[in-house]
Design a protein around this motif. Structure first.
Motif, PDB file in Angstrom:
ATOM      1  N   ARG A 122       0.827  -1.209   0.000  1.00 33.30           N
ATOM      2  CA  ARG A 122       0.000   0.000   0.000  1.00 33.30           C
ATOM      3  C   ARG A 122       0.855   1.251   0.000  1.00 33.30           C
ATOM      4  NH1 ARG A 122      -4.463  -0.338   4.577  1.00 33.30           N
ATOM      5  NH2 ARG A 122      -5.168   1.547   3.488  1.00 33.30           N
ATOM      6  N   VAL A 123       1.928   1.220   0.773  1.00 31.87           N
ATOM      7  CA  VAL A 123       2.830   2.380   0.811  1.00 31.87           C
ATOM      8  C   VAL A 123       3.497   2.581  -0.545  1.00 31.87           C
ATOM      9  CG1 VAL A 123       4.946   3.300   1.835  1.00 31.87           C
ATOM     10  CG2 VAL A 123       3.258   2.171   3.278  1.00 31.87           C
ATOM     11  N   GLU A 124       4.017   1.500  -1.122  1.00 27.64           N
ATOM     12  CA  GLU A 124       4.736   1.605  -2.388  1.00 27.64           C
ATOM     13  C   GLU A 124       3.805   1.970  -3.543  1.00 27.64           C
ATOM     14  OE1 GLU A 124       8.659  -1.144  -1.743  1.00 27.64           O
ATOM     15  OE2 GLU A 124       6.893  -2.135  -2.605  1.00 27.64           O
ATOM     16  N   ALA A 125       2.529   1.639  -3.421  1.00 23.97           N
ATOM     17  CA  ALA A 125       1.559   1.993  -4.457  1.00 23.97           C
ATOM     18  C   ALA A 125       1.034   3.420  -4.289  1.00 23.97           C
ATOM     19  CB  ALA A 125       0.395   1.008  -4.443  1.00 23.97           C
ATOM     20  N   GLY A 126       1.453   4.098  -3.223  1.00 27.14           N
ATOM     21  CA  GLY A 126       1.009   5.465  -2.991  1.00 27.14           C
ATOM     22  C   GLY A 126      -0.367   5.577  -2.377  1.00 27.14           C
ATOM     23  N   VAL A 127      -0.877   4.474  -1.862  1.00 30.16           N
ATOM     24  CA  VAL A 127      -2.210   4.497  -1.270  1.00 30.16           C
ATOM     25  C   VAL A 127      -2.212   5.269   0.046  1.00 30.16           C
ATOM     26  CG1 VAL A 127      -4.064   3.067  -0.299  1.00 30.16           C
ATOM     27  CG2 VAL A 127      -2.863   2.337  -2.369  1.00 30.16           C
ATOM     28  N   LEU A 128      -1.146   5.143   0.821  1.00 31.27           N
ATOM     29  CA  LEU A 128      -1.072   5.842   2.097  1.00 31.27           C
ATOM     30  C   LEU A 128      -0.407   7.198   1.882  1.00 31.27           C
ATOM     31  CD1 LEU A 128       0.003   3.020   4.569  1.00 31.27           C
ATOM     32  CD2 LEU A 128      -2.279   3.840   4.039  1.00 31.27           C
ATOM     33  N   ARG A 129      -1.196   8.256   1.965  1.00 31.45           N
ATOM     34  CA  ARG A 129      -0.686   9.619   1.849  1.00 31.45           C
ATOM     35  C   ARG A 129      -1.166  10.394   3.061  1.00 31.45           C
ATOM     36  NH1 ARG A 129      -3.012   8.431  -3.020  1.00 31.45           N
ATOM     37  NH2 ARG A 129      -4.796   9.748  -2.480  1.00 31.45           N
TER      38      ARG A 129
ATOM     39  N   GLU B  60       7.755   6.719   7.751  1.00 33.58           N
ATOM     40  CA  GLU B  60       8.077   8.091   8.157  1.00 33.58           C
ATOM     41  C   GLU B  60       9.249   8.653   7.358  1.00 33.58           C
ATOM     42  OE1 GLU B  60       9.478  10.546  12.175  1.00 33.58           O
ATOM     43  OE2 GLU B  60       9.208   8.371  12.225  1.00 33.58           O
ATOM     44  N   HIS B  61      10.209   7.786   6.996  1.00 30.72           N
ATOM     45  CA  HIS B  61      11.418   8.229   6.290  1.00 30.72           C
ATOM     46  C   HIS B  61      11.496   7.515   4.938  1.00 30.72           C
ATOM     47  CE1 HIS B  61      12.793  10.166   9.971  1.00 30.72           C
ATOM     48  NE2 HIS B  61      12.501   9.053  10.616  1.00 30.72           N
ATOM     49  N   PRO B  62      10.714   7.947   3.953  1.00 30.31           N
ATOM     50  CA  PRO B  62      10.632   7.220   2.683  1.00 30.31           C
ATOM     51  C   PRO B  62      11.907   7.254   1.850  1.00 30.31           C
ATOM     52  CG  PRO B  62       9.445   9.302   2.561  1.00 30.31           C
ATOM     53  CD  PRO B  62       9.822   9.116   3.995  1.00 30.31           C
ATOM     54  N   GLY B  63      12.856   8.135   2.180  1.00 28.14           N
ATOM     55  CA  GLY B  63      14.079   8.221   1.378  1.00 28.14           C
ATOM     56  C   GLY B  63      15.182   7.281   1.832  1.00 28.14           C
ATOM     57  N   MET B  64      14.870   6.332   2.715  1.00 25.42           N
ATOM     58  CA  MET B  64      15.881   5.415   3.241  1.00 25.42           C
ATOM     59  C   MET B  64      16.490   4.575   2.117  1.00 25.42           C
ATOM     60  SD  MET B  64      15.340   2.358   6.073  1.00 25.42           S
ATOM     61  CE  MET B  64      14.614   3.464   7.268  1.00 25.42           C
TER      62      MET B  64
END
Length: 232
Positions: free
Chosen positions: A120-127, A180-184
């Motif tokens: 869900r996170v990688e698909a952009g569902v959680l914003r 929280e830190h998507p640029g990891m």
């Protein structure tokens, strides 16, 4: 203020076994549920070593063992099979302590739940604008966290620690920190028999070019592969 997490987690030095037990599976039993056989994970002995999956990542062969900030991704990649459960448990421990873990109700359920949240996170569902929906799903994973003091080793001082009670809670907490830190910077070990996720680059123990998780056998596997390629 930096939040310091701690999860001092045991791993049975003699590994784990899966056994068949009689009776309703945990979480599914009632007076109307007939008894039946189900599979549970148990330690093979009482000999344990301890590591902290929430600690900063260090080299795979370091003593004491370093943290595993992307362990939740390795967990989510597991196939829902007993072989994968045993392989993961032998390396990182059980999800809980104190009772027999049902393969279906504990392991397969949480593998699927973690995988679905990552997808869900990688698909952009959680914003941020619809986080209230995602937060309702996410908040069910932790529970039982305690706050305590640990000695820092500096002038007899102390530091606050958020003590995570189980490996399952640690995995869910790591997932939250990742959201929280998507640029990891993250990468999966190229050894097909491993597939463990690790961070790399500035602020970690891994070079930006690191292709393996750093385990001795994985480094050796990669070296052997390069040797084979050079001979072609």
């Amino acid at each position: 203020m930096t939040i310091n997490f701690e999860c001092l987690w045991p791993i049975c030095e003699d590994g784990y076994v899966i056994e068949t037990v009689s009776g309703p599976e945990k979480g599914k039993g009632s007076i109307l549920t007939p008894e039946g056989d189900h599979r549970v994970l148990k330690p093979a002995s009482n000999r344990n070593s301890v590591y902290d999956p929430m600690a900063p990542q260090r080299a795979a062969d370091a003593v004491p063992r370093g943290g595993e900030p992307l362990l939740f991704r390795t967990f989510a990649d597991l196939h829902e099979t007993e072989d994968d459960v045993i392989r993961f448990a032998n390396r990182f421990g059980r999800l809980h302590v104190g009772y027999e873990e049902a393969i279906q109700a504990d392991w397969f359920y949480w593998i699927k739940a973690t995988r679905q949240m990552i997808e869900r996170v990688e698909a952009g569902v959680l914003r941020s604008e619809d986080w209230s929906v995602g937060a309702a799903d996410f908040s069910g994973g932790i529970g039982g966290i305690n706050v305590g003091l640990s000695p820092t080793g500096k002038n007899g001082g102390f530091e606050m620690k958020v003590k995570v009670p189980t490996l399952r809670a640690a995995l869910w907490g790591q997932l939250g920190l990742w959201i929280e830190h998507p640029g990891m910077n993250q990468r999966k070990c190229i050894n097909p028999k491993c597939g463990h996720w690790h961070t790399f680059g500035p602020g970690t123990d891994r070079r930006s070019s690191a292709e393996t998780c750093g385990q001795r056998e994985c480094v050796q596997w990669a070296s052997n592969q390069r040797r084979k390629e050079s001979k072609k």
